[in-house]
Every structure is written in C-alpha cells, then in structure tokens.
Design a protein around this motif. Sequence first.
Motif: not given
Length: 282
Positions: A162-167, A169-178, A183-188, A228-232
């Motif tokens: 998806v555009s704006g999402v990157s991974k 090397s050496g970092v466990k989770n992804v980056f969204v818009r830097g 700054y991100n959250s995950t739901t199931l 509310g703690d979701n900025a990415g």
Amino acid sequence: MKFNVMKKYFLFSFLLVSALLSAQSGKVAGLVTDADFENEPLAFASVALKGTSLGAQTDMDGNYSITAPVGTYTVIFTYVGMQTVEIENIEVKAGFTTTVNTPMTAKADQLTEIQITVAKTRESEEALIQEKKNSVTIVQSIGAEELSKKGVSDAEGAVTKVSGVSKQSGVKNVFVRGLGDRYNSTTLNGLPLPSDDPEYKNISLDFFGSDLLETVDINKVYTSNITGDNAGANINIDLKGLSGRKAFGFGLSTGVNSQTVGEDFKSIDGEGYFGSVILIFQ
C-alpha cells in the motif's frame, strides 16, 4: 413307429392348447400423439394395463400393441414431462383388437419457492472496489485475491504493497508516512490487538500468514472507531470466516496433582478443604 405316433400326438396337443389360449385373448393397440405439437406421433411412451404386468412402449411412429387375456382393463399412458392419462373400461375380446388412440399434453408443475442467498466476500478485488466507492471514509484495502497474485506470504508483506507504508531493514514493524511503531495501531477483525513484545506497541505482522487473511485494511485518517493515540495509521487484519456446517461442542475434564495428594503441608489454622478459613466462635 410308436415314437412317431407319440411325437405327432404331442405336436397336436401343443397346437390345440395354443389355439385355445389365443381364442381366449385379444389385443389393445393404438396410436399415442403429442397434442401440444400438432398431434405428432409420440415415440417411447409407456403403455400399461393397470393391475397387471402387461405393457408396451410406443415405436418411432407412436404405435403400440398389447396382447392380454379377455377382460376389462384400465389403460395407463405415461411419458416424461407429460400428464399421465388413464382410460377406464377398455374391453378386450377374444380374437379382436381394441383400438385406443390417445393424445397426451405437457405437464405444468408448480415449482416451489427458490431462495437464492448471495454472500459477499471481501477477498475479491471487485468487492473491495465497490466497498471503497460506497465508503464515507478513506480506507485502503488489499484482499486475498490480490495477495495471491502478488505472491505475498503474510500481513507484513501485504501492508507494504500500500502506498505510504514501508518496511526498514532491522526494524520489527512498519512505518506509515514516516511514522514508526508508537504512532500506529493494530486491530484484529476490528478489535484492539496486544503486542507480543513489551518493547513494541504493535504486534509483529508476520505472525499472520496469507492463508488466514481475507483483507488487510489501512486507515490513515482520524475516525471515531480508532483510538486517539493513532497518528500514523490503523492496520486492521480481517481473517477468513469459518465456512461449512455450524457446530457446537462442549467438553469437561478433571485432573489430579499426584505430587500433592496425600502430602502434609503447612496451612492456616482453621482452613477448610477449599482453602477458606473456618471461624469458630466460643
């Protein structure tokens, strides 16, 4: 000489019995036609005398013939897709042929109600595009069908498509818009998902293989259904639903710790078998 006489006697007796039997039987014959198709001959229709094992099938010209003992019968005409016809009081006379010509018409059966249920699946690209058109929020989704085409093996690989999402090397989770993990959250399936690592806020997305995924949704805007703690972005993982027969199971089991049974342990004075204190008033 005696053998020839006996042979002639038996032959004469056989012919006499045959003649007597034929004199006591007759025939039912006729033509079966299709009344809905300009009375064209109806081939391979079944004709039977009710209550007997006697019957016949019409030939290519629609004709039939049944030899039966003298008597009165009900003649039944059947054909696939045609209404069954029964003609009563057909008299069979000795040595005569009774003609019964019968037209048959198509059978109009009333069908029972048929219900067609269509279940929407978010795995296909077409369903996600239609959902995006009708949505009031901007959510980017990637379904199982697209994941299969792109050779993605897990949810982490899915979000990086998806555009704006990157991974990195050496970092466990992804980056969204830097913006990184905090700054991100995950739901199931729309429910908050705890992290598997105390050093990170979000769970590692490579836990979820593509065979479990129906869709992965990435929401980069503020909406009322995310924290509310979701900025990415909020990354929502939708798993494939169960299919097939519904079932309900119930199980019950017991266990015994063999290391404690029969052993003497220090306990509180007045303690009962269930660990509660028994108060004795004097």
